[in-house]
Scaffold this motif. Structure first.
Motif, mmCIF file in Angstrom:
data_model
loop_
_atom_site.group_PDB
_atom_site.id
_atom_site.type_symbol
_atom_site.label_atom_id
_atom_site.label_comp_id
_atom_site.label_asym_id
_atom_site.label_seq_id
_atom_site.Cartn_x
_atom_site.Cartn_y
_atom_site.Cartn_z
ATOM 1 N N TYR A 26 26.562 -6.680 10.308
ATOM 2 C CA TYR A 26 27.663 -6.170 9.829
ATOM 3 C C TYR A 26 28.916 -7.011 9.855
ATOM 4 O O TYR A 26 30.357 -6.653 9.180
ATOM 5 N N GLY A 27 28.408 -8.261 9.158
ATOM 6 C CA GLY A 27 29.402 -9.593 8.694
ATOM 7 C C GLY A 27 29.935 -9.916 9.320
ATOM 8 O O GLY A 27 30.957 -10.702 8.809
ATOM 9 N N ALA A 28 29.601 -10.629 10.297
ATOM 10 C CA ALA A 28 30.129 -10.816 11.697
ATOM 11 C C ALA A 28 29.822 -12.397 11.004
ATOM 12 O O ALA A 28 30.520 -13.393 11.601
ATOM 13 N N ARG A 29 28.749 -12.501 10.320
ATOM 14 C CA ARG A 29 27.871 -13.869 10.406
ATOM 15 C C ARG A 29 27.257 -13.750 9.289
ATOM 16 O O ARG A 29 27.374 -12.697 8.710
ATOM 17 N N LYS A 30 27.747 -14.829 8.705
ATOM 18 C CA LYS A 30 27.370 -14.729 7.120
ATOM 19 C C LYS A 30 26.047 -15.209 6.827
ATOM 20 O O LYS A 30 25.174 -15.822 7.252
ATOM 21 N N PRO A 31 25.095 -14.585 5.939
ATOM 22 C CA PRO A 31 23.160 -14.887 5.679
ATOM 23 C C PRO A 31 23.996 -15.370 4.775
ATOM 24 O O PRO A 31 24.342 -16.318 4.328
ATOM 25 N N ASP A 32 22.648 -16.671 5.224
ATOM 26 C CA ASP A 32 21.735 -17.714 4.410
ATOM 27 C C ASP A 32 21.058 -16.838 2.579
ATOM 28 O O ASP A 32 21.468 -17.810 2.297
ATOM 29 N N LEU B 117 30.016 0.647 8.419
ATOM 30 C CA LEU B 117 29.271 0.385 9.778
ATOM 31 C C LEU B 117 30.627 0.294 11.419
ATOM 32 O O LEU B 117 31.201 -0.196 10.701
ATOM 33 N N GLY B 118 29.395 0.644 12.016
ATOM 34 C CA GLY B 118 30.496 0.941 13.122
ATOM 35 C C GLY B 118 29.325 -0.250 13.757
ATOM 36 O O GLY B 118 28.144 0.141 14.302
ATOM 37 N N LEU B 119 29.823 -0.778 14.714
ATOM 38 C CA LEU B 119 29.240 -1.718 15.685
ATOM 39 C C LEU B 119 29.630 -1.288 16.994
ATOM 40 O O LEU B 119 31.138 -1.651 17.640
ATOM 41 N N ALA B 120 28.984 -1.112 18.158
ATOM 42 C CA ALA B 120 29.179 -0.977 19.965
ATOM 43 C C ALA B 120 28.342 -3.176 20.114
ATOM 44 O O ALA B 120 27.305 -2.260 20.038
ATOM 45 N N PRO B 121 29.458 -3.680 20.375
ATOM 46 C CA PRO B 121 28.614 -4.696 20.528
ATOM 47 C C PRO B 121 28.042 -5.479 21.647
ATOM 48 O O PRO B 121 28.611 -4.494 23.257
ATOM 49 N N GLU B 122 27.452 -6.335 21.845
ATOM 50 C CA GLU B 122 26.565 -6.280 23.389
ATOM 51 C C GLU B 122 27.225 -6.915 24.644
ATOM 52 O O GLU B 122 27.308 -6.287 25.582
ATOM 53 N N GLU B 123 28.926 -7.523 24.002
ATOM 54 C CA GLU B 123 29.680 -8.049 24.986
ATOM 55 C C GLU B 123 30.445 -6.891 24.658
ATOM 56 O O GLU B 123 31.917 -7.471 24.495
ATOM 57 N N ARG B 124 30.408 -5.661 25.598
ATOM 58 C CA ARG B 124 32.046 -4.725 25.334
ATOM 59 C C ARG B 124 33.155 -4.644 25.254
ATOM 60 O O ARG B 124 33.566 -5.001 24.732
ATOM 61 N N LYS B 125 33.410 -5.870 26.921
ATOM 62 C CA LYS B 125 34.720 -5.997 27.264
ATOM 63 C C LYS B 125 34.871 -7.661 26.239
ATOM 64 O O LYS B 125 36.693 -7.302 26.230
ATOM 65 N N ALA B 126 34.227 -8.571 26.136
ATOM 66 C CA ALA B 126 35.697 -9.157 24.892
ATOM 67 C C ALA B 126 34.632 -9.454 23.546
ATOM 68 O O ALA B 126 35.927 -9.704 23.132
#
Lengths: 507, 339
Positions: free
Chosen positions: A309-315, A339-348
């Motif tokens: 998703y691009g929230a972390r940069k790959p090596d 792309l769309g992400l439904a993340p693990e920590e919904r509230k945060a």
């Protein structure tokens, strides 16, 4: 244990919040030395009940008696003094303090009343950790540096550092791997053998079977069943008490795979890796296909999704949508590509808790309703309403604050956001975390329907049956590497758990 | 996805208003609870002013004065409100006002007349905002620290430029704006600028993507980022906006005082933050209103005026301000917990 009065007896407890009657005359009896399980869907009143028990909420009416005497739990400290400790789902630890300091927070061992005796605190903490089966946790380490599982142990050590007679555990296994769960159950066994009562809350029925003695089922703020035998009550009966239905997991039928296989992949991941998190990974997801990643906590599942998703940069490696590579480490590039992400920590990580459903749904596609930055609120509301209806989100009024929704409906709000955006690849990270049994089946059906409409779905879950039931194709992860790939119908839970735990990559 | 909006039950003839109106009413009603209490406080103050000094307080000139004084800090507060809503803070506003006011009144600038002064004030404000924004959004600095540093250096630079002297404005067109002849229907032009900034601020916050993004960033920055909002760019824009407001305020101050001074805008940062807070803006971000902040400014300015008319010293004023901040936040906490 019949002749003695129960350790704890709550009767006729009611508690109202503005607009909601959270508890409507709940009774609960807990005997010393038993594991008393509290079951109920989200919103049934479990959290409110344990907060009353912890002294964090004051009941409107009702009585609480402790070892036969009426008591008022005016504050958490009052509850703690009686010997009631609560381990909340959201761990309440101070990250910047050490393990020992957290364990003794509020009752530090002192000399002359004010000199904190750090060494004594560390020694007694080490002893507690030993008792809990985790002597490897250093009492001097900062809590923020520990894994979630270890933080939970620290939380438990803190509870045990008091003279406890009753421990409330709110979904303690949610963040734990199977072997950690075994350790947890061993601890629970030790506690009850020593006469401590445990009030155990979990969504996982099989856990309740393993360690529970009696079950109280809550529904809509009432206890619909009290003191059921935990081991012998049929699952169907428990589930129907909770939901009024006789089903637990219902997965929608899979479409014919040949149709899917013919399509060009919309999401392609090539050689993607992040040092220390996951090994180079290749995968493809086609339109209409649900691909599942199965693995334990810590196997790199969430990290993989967030990197795609691009929230972390790959090596190394890259992510392609429709054959076009995305700019690495850019969420905006990923969102723009569909792309769309439904993340693990919904509230945060996903929701704007102070905002309405509409604004939560439209946040990723605001510019669609705006001309020169000016939002056409009628169009926005109409589109949000349509998305909300399409996912049968309840209540279907999109003006309500998102924080008032149940877990399942909050998740639908997140899905509606991407639906409205017109997203083509949906990344689902633990989509049913904190979602009750009844709402799960509905979410599964929604995800399958979205896939049938042409969405590509990449699903991550720590619940193996969920991955197997929902996905078309499954990648099994172990310590950051894919050890097996197969169509979901060729796998079963046992096989996956074998792969995950034994890790036989040769097979 | 189908855009099938046709409501099954709502039988109103006009489709957009069927969805629009209840929402609009709900917003109005929700705003009312907070806003009404602030209006109530203001009404009580006016009553006190009217009772203690009936001739002087309700005099048109005095009311014009109160509004004019509120205008400078008011414009700053509108910018501050945006920054606080987005979860930030701008401690440098007073210093930026000072720097902009002296830079715009140097002999060299005044040679370019009205436009030169206005342009310089706004540009200095934007420039300081840009530095704040870049440091915070792209340099990863905590807003408190970055703007504290700006506070110190902008004040220092203002002192350096003036050498501590008051720079008298000699451009008549600028000074004329403060004269009675320039009043429109009895309203001073400075107050009109304040009103315009308020209206634009309200519209931007409530009706534009910029406003929504500011709220989203303040409410949950991580969620905003994962929803595809460019959080860093938004933060940069917000400090630019605050700087712009400071530049406008500096110009108003130049008109009002007829001079530029390095001591201008002293403690504006605290007044602006206080006004925003009593107006209902959450210091943690994610919620706030322009109307509330403006009422907060008016309340503070009115208190100052009443105290001055009654010959009470600034120390008493300060104590009263502190008490009002505490009372307002306590009342809001109570209403927040019951709604």
């Amino acid at each position: 244990m019949a002749p003695e009065p129960p350790l704890l007896s709550m009767s006729g407890i009611t508690k109202s919040f503005p607009g909601v009657r959270a508890l409507d005359g709940v009774d609960l009896d807990v005997q010393a030395g038993e594991v008393h399980c509290l079951l109920g869907q989200n919103g049934a009143g479990k959290s409110t009940l344990i907060k009353v028990l912890a002294g964090a909420h004051q009941p409107d009416t009702g009585t609480i008696s402790w070892r036969g005497e009426d008591v008022t739990l005016r504050s958490p400290i009052a509850a703690m003094r009686l010997g009631i400790a609560t381990i909340y789902q959201e761990l309440d630890l101070v990250e910047h303090l050490s393990v020992a300091e957290n364990v003794h927070l509020g009752h530090e061992p002192t000399t002359a009343g004010f000199v904190v005796r750090g060494r004594a605190a560390r020694a007694s903490t080490a002893e507690l950790l030993q008792r809990l089966g985790h002597p490897e946790i250093d009492p001097g380490r900062l809590v923020g540096d520990l894994s979630a599982a270890h933080q939970q142990i620290v939380s438990m050590a803190r509870a045990l550092s008091h003279d406890v007679r009753l421990i409330v555990m709110d979904e303690p296994s949610a963040a734990l791997d199977p072997d950690e769960v075994d350790n947890l159950f061993r601890i629970v066994g030790d506690l009850t053998a020593a006469g401590v009562a445990v009030v155990y809350i979990s969504h996982r029925l099989e856990e309740i079977r393993r360690i529970g003695d009696r079950v109280t089922v809550l529904k809509d703020g009432r206890a619909v069943a009290r003191g059921l035998p935990a081991k012998s009550t049929p699952t169907s009966e428990v589930v129907s008490l909770m939901t009024g239905r006789n089903v637990e997991y219902v997965f929608p039928p899979r479409p014919d795979t040949p149709r899917v296989a013919a399509a060009e992949p919309v999401l392609t991941v090539e050689n993607l890796s992040r040092r220390g998190e996951f090994a180079p990974l290749d995968l493809q997801v086609r339109p209409g296909e649900i691909v599942g990643l199965a693995g334990l906590v810590g196997s790199g599942r969430s990290e993989i999704l967030e990197t795609i998703y691009g929230a972390r940069k790959p090596d190394t490696g890259r992510v392609l949508v429709d054959g076009k590579p995305l700019r690495p480490g850019s969420v905006r590039a990923a969102v723009r590509a569909g792309l769309g992400l439904a993340p693990e920590e919904r509230k945060a990580q996903a929701l704007l808790m102070l905002e309405s459903v509409t604004r939560n749904v439209s946040v990723s596609s605001m510019s669609r309703f705006a001309r020169a930055g000016w939002i056409d609120r009628g169009a926005e509301l109409g589109a949000a309403r349509a998305a909300v209806r399409e996912l049968s989100l309840r209540p279907d009024n999109p003006d309500v604050p998102v924080r008032t929704l149940s877990g399942g409906n909050q998740q639908k709000a997140v899905l509606a956001r991407w639906l409205l955006r017109g997203c083509r690849v949906l990344l689902l990270d633990e989509p049913t975390r904190g979602v009750d049994v009844g709402a799960r089946a509905e979410l599964y059906a929604v995800v399958r329907r979205l896939a049938d409409e042409g969405l590509a779905v990449l699903l991550v879950s720590s619940e193996v049956p969920e991955v197997l039931g929902l996905a078309d194709r499954v990648l099994v992860l172990r310590e950051g590497s894919v050890v097996h790939t197969a169509p979901a119908r060729e796998l079963d839970e046992h096989r996956v758990l074998d792969l995950v735990m034994e890790g036989s990559p040769a097979s | 996805m189908t855009q099938n909006v046709s409501p099954p039950r709502d039988s109103a003839p006009k489709v957009p208003s069927a969805g629009e109106q209840p929402a609009w009413r709900a917003v109005l009603f929700r705003a009312d609870v907070r806003t009404l209490s602030l209006l109530g406080v203001l009404a009580v103050l006016i009553l006190i002013g009217g009772l203690t000094k009936p001739d002087q307080f309700l005099d048109t000139r005095n009311l014009q004065l109160v509004l004019t004084q509120a205008s400078v800090i008011g414009v700053v507060t509108v910018g501050m409100t945006f920054v606080i809503i987005s979860g930030g803070i701008d401690l440098s506003v007073g210093a930026i006002v000072a720097l902009a006011s002296v830079w715009a009144t140097t002999v060299a600038t005044q040679e370019y007349g009205f436009a030169g002064i206005l342009f310089t004030a706004v540009l200095v404000g934007l420039g300081c905002g840009l530095v704040n924004g870049v440091l915070i959004a792209y340099g990863g600095m905590v807003p408190f620290i970055a703007t504290l540093a700006m506070l110190a250096s902008a004040r220092g630079l203002a002192l350096q430029i003036t050498d501590g002297r008051t720079q008298i404005v000699t451009v008549d067109s600028v000074l004329d704006l403060g004269e009675r002849d320039a009043y429109v229907l009895g309203i001073p032009p400075l107050v009109l600028v304040f009103a315009a900034v308020t209206v634009v601020g309200w519209l931007v916050l409530n009706r534009t993507t910029f406003g929504r993004r500011s709220v989203a960033v303040g409410g949950n920055a991580e969620a905003a980022r994962l929803a595809g909002i460019d959080v860093r760019r938004q933060r940069l824009y917000l400090y630019l906006l605050s700087g712009l407001c400071c530049g406008i305020a500096a110009f108003l101050l130049i008109v009002l005082a007829g001079s530029g001074q390095n001591t201008n805008g002293n403690l504006y940062e605290l007044d602006a933050i206080a006004a925003a807070i009593i107006g209902g803006t959450l210091l943690t971000g994610g919620r706030g209103t322009i109307v509330g902040s403006v009422l907060g400014v008016l309340i503070f300015t009115t208190i100052t005026n009443i105290f001055a008319l009654n010959n009470l010293q600034t120390d008493v004023q300060q104590i009263a301000k502190g008490a009002i901040i505490v009372a307002a936040v306590l009342v809001q906490r109570r209403t927040a917990s019951t709604t």
